[in-house]
Design an enzyme around this catalytic site. Structure first.
Site, mmCIF file in Angstrom:
data_model
loop_
_atom_site.group_PDB
_atom_site.id
_atom_site.type_symbol
_atom_site.label_atom_id
_atom_site.label_comp_id
_atom_site.label_asym_id
_atom_site.label_seq_id
_atom_site.Cartn_x
_atom_site.Cartn_y
_atom_site.Cartn_z
ATOM 1 N N HIS A 28 0.843 -1.200 0.000
ATOM 2 C CA HIS A 28 0.000 0.000 0.000
ATOM 3 C C HIS A 28 0.878 1.249 0.000
ATOM 4 O O HIS A 28 2.036 1.192 0.379
ATOM 5 C CB HIS A 28 -0.797 0.099 1.315
ATOM 6 C CG HIS A 28 -1.660 -1.060 1.651
ATOM 7 N ND1 HIS A 28 -3.028 -1.036 1.473
ATOM 8 C CD2 HIS A 28 -1.374 -2.270 2.201
ATOM 9 C CE1 HIS A 28 -3.546 -2.191 1.903
ATOM 10 N NE2 HIS A 28 -2.566 -2.953 2.349
ATOM 11 N N TYR A 29 0.274 2.406 -0.327
ATOM 12 C CA TYR A 29 0.853 3.653 0.150
ATOM 13 C C TYR A 29 -0.062 4.214 1.216
ATOM 14 O O TYR A 29 -1.249 3.859 1.275
ATOM 15 C CB TYR A 29 1.151 4.656 -0.956
ATOM 16 C CG TYR A 29 0.008 5.267 -1.753
ATOM 17 C CD1 TYR A 29 -1.175 5.713 -1.172
ATOM 18 C CD2 TYR A 29 0.156 5.463 -3.126
ATOM 19 C CE1 TYR A 29 -2.182 6.305 -1.923
ATOM 20 C CE2 TYR A 29 -0.845 6.056 -3.884
ATOM 21 C CZ TYR A 29 -2.002 6.481 -3.273
ATOM 22 O OH TYR A 29 -2.995 7.059 -4.007
ATOM 23 N N THR A 30 0.521 5.105 2.063
ATOM 24 C CA THR A 30 -0.266 5.607 3.187
ATOM 25 C C THR A 30 -1.324 6.616 2.737
ATOM 26 O O THR A 30 -2.394 6.691 3.344
ATOM 27 C CB THR A 30 0.652 6.264 4.234
ATOM 28 O OG1 THR A 30 1.528 7.190 3.570
ATOM 29 C CG2 THR A 30 1.474 5.217 4.960
ATOM 30 N N GLU A 93 2.426 -0.842 4.629
ATOM 31 C CA GLU A 93 2.149 0.527 4.194
ATOM 32 C C GLU A 93 3.472 1.206 3.849
ATOM 33 O O GLU A 93 4.464 1.053 4.568
ATOM 34 C CB GLU A 93 1.452 1.315 5.314
ATOM 35 C CG GLU A 93 0.023 0.879 5.596
ATOM 36 C CD GLU A 93 -0.983 1.473 4.594
ATOM 37 O OE1 GLU A 93 -0.576 2.285 3.727
ATOM 38 O OE2 GLU A 93 -2.166 1.104 4.680
ATOM 39 N N HIS A 135 -2.594 -3.055 -3.336
ATOM 40 C CA HIS A 135 -3.950 -2.868 -2.821
ATOM 41 C C HIS A 135 -4.931 -2.671 -3.983
ATOM 42 O O HIS A 135 -6.051 -3.183 -3.969
ATOM 43 C CB HIS A 135 -3.975 -1.656 -1.876
ATOM 44 C CG HIS A 135 -5.170 -1.620 -0.981
ATOM 45 N ND1 HIS A 135 -5.476 -0.539 -0.198
ATOM 46 C CD2 HIS A 135 -6.162 -2.537 -0.758
ATOM 47 C CE1 HIS A 135 -6.596 -0.792 0.468
ATOM 48 N NE2 HIS A 135 -7.032 -1.990 0.152
ATOM 49 N N ASP A 145 -3.557 2.467 -4.765
ATOM 50 C CA ASP A 145 -2.214 2.349 -4.204
ATOM 51 C C ASP A 145 -1.588 0.968 -4.399
ATOM 52 O O ASP A 145 -2.318 -0.007 -4.524
ATOM 53 C CB ASP A 145 -2.244 2.722 -2.704
ATOM 54 C CG ASP A 145 -3.143 1.828 -1.847
ATOM 55 O OD1 ASP A 145 -4.299 1.609 -2.229
ATOM 56 O OD2 ASP A 145 -2.680 1.363 -0.791
HETATM 57 ZN ZN LIG Z 1 -4.017 0.651 0.625
#
Ligand SMILES: [Zn+2]
Length: 229
Positions: A28-30, A93, A135, A145
């Site tokens: 993911h990215y935050t 993340e 994600h 993301d």
């Molecule tokens: Zn995510």
């Protein structure tokens, strides 16, 4: 090299389903303005979200949830025809403001740490390269993301995720039924309206059209072949 890991516990986790193996790694990215804001949210009991780890832009890795516990990172998601992605995955993340707050490239120090962490997680659980997902792969209609700037080719060279390389046999005409079958075999929810956008975001970041074209289909054919599915 394994990155240094800093404990930053989150209360947001529960038991994994009995007998369910950890078979997926979700990146993911935050998607928040700062790392501090993201870390605070991932550890806030009121947020109801978490991940096993967060990797900051300087390469610091924060550990939130023990790997044998079910963290709350993927939300409503499906992969290979099954739901409860959280129940069978590790979630990482990666700090980046994301498309909403100023999407930017992921620094080298951060990618070094991501690579080391992914390698360690995959080794502990026997997760295969084909089972490292974005994600956006598991929730294509809700999520973007870690997005088209994420260096998937670099990770694939390290055995983390696959990077399809279409050959001559992957070229040629296609129809909608074949596209749907390829998406399903690759693990995607073929019925999701934005699924082709998710495929392109990961495997063809230069042209995010959301439409099946010969290059996207060739990538899918090569991907499914590389997965052995
Ligand atoms: Zn995510």
């Amino acid at each position: 090299m394994s990155p240094t890991i800093v404990p930053r516990p989150s209360p947001n986790h529960g038991p994994r389903p009995v007998g369910m193996p950890v078979e997926l790694l979700v990146l993911h990215y935050t998607g928040m303005p700062t790392a501090a804001a993201a870390l605070a949210r991932l550890c806030d009991p009121a947020s109801g979200v978490s991940a096993h780890y967060t990797v900051d832009e300087d390469g610091t890795v924060y550990a939130h949830v023990p790997e044998d516990r079910r963290a709350w990172h993927a939300g409503v998601s499906t992969w290979r025809g099954a739901g409860d992605v959280n129940g069978r995955s590790i979630g990482i993340e990666i700090v980046n403001p994301g498309h909403e707050f100023g999407y930017r490239p992921f620094p080298a120090a951060q990618m070094d740490a991501v690579e080391g962490l992914c390698r360690a997680v995959m080794g502990r659980h026997g997760i295969s390269a084909a089972d490292v997902v974005a994600h956006s792969d598991v929730a294509p209609d809700r999520k973007e993301d870690p997005g088209e700037l994420f260096d998937w080719p670099r990770l694939a060279r390290a055995g983390i995720g696959l990077w399809p390389m279409p050959s001559r046999e992957d070229q040629g005409p296609f129809d909608a039924a074949e596209v749907a079958a390829l998406l399903t075999r690759a693990g995607y929810d073929a019925a999701a309206p934005r699924v082709l956008l998710a495929v392109q975001r990961r495997y063809r970041p230069a042209a995010l059209t959301g439409v099946a074209d010969s290059e996207t289909v060739a990538l899918l054919r090569a991907l499914v072949r590389a997965m052995g599915r």
